[in-house]
Design an enzyme around this catalytic site. Structure first.
Site, mmCIF file in Angstrom:
data_model
loop_
_atom_site.group_PDB
_atom_site.id
_atom_site.type_symbol
_atom_site.label_atom_id
_atom_site.label_comp_id
_atom_site.label_asym_id
_atom_site.label_seq_id
_atom_site.Cartn_x
_atom_site.Cartn_y
_atom_site.Cartn_z
ATOM 1 N N CYS A 1 92.030 -37.275 -70.792
ATOM 2 C CA CYS A 1 93.413 -37.048 -70.422
ATOM 3 C C CYS A 1 94.295 -38.185 -70.898
ATOM 4 C CB CYS A 1 93.520 -36.928 -68.913
ATOM 5 S SG CYS A 1 95.230 -36.871 -68.388
ATOM 6 N N CYS B 1 99.536 -41.178 -64.677
ATOM 7 C CA CYS B 1 99.589 -40.193 -63.594
ATOM 8 C C CYS B 1 98.874 -40.739 -62.366
ATOM 9 C CB CYS B 1 98.946 -38.888 -64.063
ATOM 10 S SG CYS B 1 98.618 -37.717 -62.740
ATOM 11 N N CYS C 1 94.085 -38.270 -60.865
ATOM 12 C CA CYS C 1 92.619 -38.177 -60.943
ATOM 13 C C CYS C 1 92.042 -39.576 -61.035
ATOM 14 C CB CYS C 1 92.196 -37.369 -62.158
ATOM 15 S SG CYS C 1 92.617 -35.637 -62.022
ATOM 16 N N CYS D 1 97.114 -29.627 -67.506
ATOM 17 C CA CYS D 1 96.321 -30.570 -66.718
ATOM 18 C C CYS D 1 94.965 -29.949 -66.417
ATOM 19 C CB CYS D 1 97.096 -30.851 -65.432
ATOM 20 S SG CYS D 1 96.121 -31.616 -64.151
ATOM 21 N N GLN E 1 95.772 -24.097 -48.578
ATOM 22 C CA GLN E 1 94.807 -24.982 -49.243
ATOM 23 C C GLN E 1 94.944 -24.854 -50.755
ATOM 24 O OE1 GLN E 1 92.967 -27.093 -47.594
ATOM 25 N NE2 GLN E 1 92.759 -26.273 -45.535
ATOM 26 N N TYR F 1 96.726 -26.751 -35.643
ATOM 27 C CA TYR F 1 97.209 -27.119 -36.974
ATOM 28 C C TYR F 1 96.862 -25.940 -37.904
ATOM 29 C CZ TYR F 1 96.814 -31.699 -34.710
ATOM 30 O OH TYR F 1 96.894 -32.759 -33.839
ATOM 31 N N GLU G 1 100.961 -24.370 -34.513
ATOM 32 C CA GLU G 1 101.382 -24.963 -35.790
ATOM 33 C C GLU G 1 102.840 -25.404 -35.656
ATOM 34 O OE1 GLU G 1 100.391 -25.532 -39.138
ATOM 35 O OE2 GLU G 1 102.502 -26.039 -39.407
ATOM 36 N N ASP H 1 92.398 -28.634 -37.684
ATOM 37 C CA ASP H 1 92.481 -28.962 -39.108
ATOM 38 C C ASP H 1 93.764 -29.757 -39.332
ATOM 39 O OD1 ASP H 1 92.328 -29.019 -41.841
ATOM 40 O OD2 ASP H 1 92.598 -26.862 -42.136
ATOM 41 N N CYS I 1 90.772 -33.624 -43.796
ATOM 42 C CA CYS I 1 90.961 -33.973 -45.202
ATOM 43 C C CYS I 1 90.992 -35.491 -45.359
ATOM 44 C CB CYS I 1 92.228 -33.326 -45.758
ATOM 45 S SG CYS I 1 93.689 -33.752 -44.811
HETATM 46 N N1 SAH Z 1 94.385 -24.770 -41.053
HETATM 47 C C1 SAH Z 1 95.372 -24.501 -42.065
HETATM 48 C C2 SAH Z 1 96.389 -25.614 -42.265
HETATM 49 C C3 SAH Z 1 95.848 -27.009 -42.342
HETATM 50 S S1 SAH Z 1 96.991 -28.202 -42.965
HETATM 51 C C4 SAH Z 1 94.715 -24.149 -43.361
HETATM 52 O O1 SAH Z 1 93.525 -24.355 -43.550
HETATM 53 O O2 SAH Z 1 95.415 -23.641 -44.246
HETATM 54 C C5 SAH Z 1 97.615 -28.955 -41.547
HETATM 55 C C6 SAH Z 1 98.709 -28.171 -40.859
HETATM 56 O O3 SAH Z 1 99.108 -28.939 -39.737
HETATM 57 C C7 SAH Z 1 99.971 -27.944 -41.682
HETATM 58 O O4 SAH Z 1 100.256 -26.571 -41.707
HETATM 59 C C8 SAH Z 1 101.060 -28.713 -40.930
HETATM 60 O O5 SAH Z 1 102.323 -28.069 -40.966
HETATM 61 C C9 SAH Z 1 100.494 -28.742 -39.537
HETATM 62 N N2 SAH Z 1 100.937 -29.834 -38.657
HETATM 63 C C10 SAH Z 1 101.234 -31.106 -38.984
HETATM 64 N N3 SAH Z 1 101.522 -31.818 -37.887
HETATM 65 C C11 SAH Z 1 101.393 -30.990 -36.829
HETATM 66 C C12 SAH Z 1 101.524 -31.143 -35.406
HETATM 67 N N4 SAH Z 1 101.853 -32.308 -34.885
HETATM 68 N N5 SAH Z 1 101.295 -30.082 -34.631
HETATM 69 C C13 SAH Z 1 100.945 -28.883 -35.161
HETATM 70 N N6 SAH Z 1 100.793 -28.666 -36.495
HETATM 71 C C14 SAH Z 1 101.012 -29.708 -37.310
#
Ligand code: SAH
Length: 416
Positions: free
Chosen positions: A38, A44, A47, A121, A245, A274, A295, A343, A370
């Protein structure tokens, strides 16, 4: 350009997890500060691991996660990609002008607002990259000028392209400095002629001088304003500002593991915290009695409710709230929860959330993370508050970057 790129990612969906971003190749900028794979790798910085063999990358990530979780939990291994290329379904380009006032598109050079031109990319969806190049090529004939951050002149600031891996649908978001796109209909026609695969085009207006990519105002100028995609046999609607994702192939691997760890029997009350557009909860719904999703992002919650409807899921409810506050309310009301799936973004979960979980004492907690660092911090808290971390598995969602996703199963050791 790790920092600025991550910052932009964060800003697109703030408050959100930071997804690592792409490194680039075959750039119009040509070689120089590059890598044989690259030419703009250095400038960038997306990566960080571009020079490393993929199997080696997996070993390295596994080692790092194992070390972080070692005091609490056994790591079962890492699940990598068979073909770790072109995996990002979401591509973002910033637009500007070069010294000859010709439009350029690409990425900000590290810690600057100087644009490094990029046409394609290795880790970004190739059709999305091609759409961005076409938009740039069309600009002069429509007299659309990229926005100039210093002078405030010009119109087009950013382009965001999201693609549906299984549906093949493509969404283009044109981020403009003002709401009027000249010759809008002809521009749409010309773009669709080049890319009939585009299913929707949205104008997003961002007239603030900010590093946020997307503004609050949106106008759909073609199609339905969202795309759909399929994950684990379910259909999901994704709007411009909802989290989704970025690596759909590995997302299925991730969700399948999360479901395995949740070990649902059909009797459970499940919290999906989340929850974004409701993906995990909807996938869990046919193995649970009831699912409650929470959420913060209003667009994502709207998508989640629609997704429940599209998939004819009737045992799920979504709430727009801070996950911690919501769980404290549930706890105060004496709610009984059997399984919590969470999550959170890279910053991890909050003290309120974890304390409410510990008090409500669900049998199992499945933590999708993550950021292994904040996962280890939160797992430590849970281990000190009545839970045992049984097992974990790493899933490589971001090949060629140093980032890694982990799913961890915690089970309750104290009786309720
Ligand atoms: N489980 C989903 C999203 C995960 S990403 C998936 O797999 O697609 C994390 C998410 O948390 C995002 O959508 C973000 O908007 C949300 N988020 C961030 N801070 C938060 C909070 N304090 N309370 C609730 N949701 C939140």
């Amino acid at each position: 350009m790790k920092q600025s790129k991550e910052k932009r990612e964060k800003n697109i969906y703030a408050p959100n997890r930071v997804n690592t971003n792409g490194h680039t190749e075959k750039t119009t900028a040509g070689g120089g500060a590059g890598n044989s794979l690259c030419p703009v790798a250095k400038r960038c910085g997306g990566c960080q691991w571009i020079g490393m063999d993929y199997q080696q990358q997996l070993k390295e990530k596994e080692k790092q996660v194992r070390k972080l979780l070692a005091p609490y939990c056994r790591l079962e291994g890492i699940l990598g990609m068979e073909r770790p290329l072109y995996y990002r379904n979401k591509v973002h380009a910033v637009f500007g002008e070069d010294k000859k006032h010709q439009p350029v598109s690409g990425i900000y050079a590290e810690r600057t607002h100087r644009i490094v031109p990029v046409d394609s990319c290795r880790i970004e969806n190739q059709e999305a990259d091609a759409v961005i190049v076409s938009i740039r090529e069309l600009l002069p004939s429509f007299k659309i000028r990229p926005y100039n951050e210093d002078t405030g002149y010009g119109l087009l600031r950013h382009v965001l392209v999201r693609t549906g891996q299984t549906s093949g649908q493509i969404m283009v978001v044109l981020v403009l400095a003002s709401s009027i796109l000249p010759s809008k209909n002809n521009f749409v026609k010309a773009l669709l002629k080049r890319h009939p695969e585009i299913t929707t085009i949205v104008v997003n207006v961002n007239n603030r001088s900010t590093s946020m990519v997307l503004g609050d105002r949106e106008q759909v100028i073609y199609g339905r304003g969202y795309i759909e995609d399929t994950l684990c046999g379910r259909t999901f609607r994704i709007s411009p500002r909802s989290f989704y994702q970025v690596n759909p192939v590995q997302t299925e691997v991730l969700y399948t593991k999360a479901m395995e760890y949740a070990a649902l029997t059909g009797q459970e009350t499940v919290v999906d915290a989340y929850c974004g557009t409701g993906t995990i909860g909807i996938i869990a719904s046919d193995r649970a009695r009831q699912v409650i999703g929470v959420e913060l992002n209003a667009d994502a919650v709207r998508d989640a409710r629609n997704n429940a409807r599209i998939n004819q899921v009737r045992n799920i409810q979504f709430y727009q709230n801070d996950a911690g506050r919501f769980l404290l309310e549930m706890e105060a009301q004496g709610a009984q929860v059997d399984v919590v799936l969470l999550d959170p973004p890279r910053s991890g979960s909050s003290g309120e959330f974890l304390s409410a979980v510990a008090h409500m004492a669900p049998e199992r907690v499945v933590y999708v993370s993550c950021n292994p660092q904040t996962l280890a911090r939160d797992v430590k808290y849970m281990a000190e508050n009545g839970y045992r971390a049984e097992r974990a598995v790493a899933v490589d969602m971001f090949p060629f970057t140093g980032h890694c996703e982990v799913v961890c199963l915690l089970t309750r050791i104290k009786s309720r």
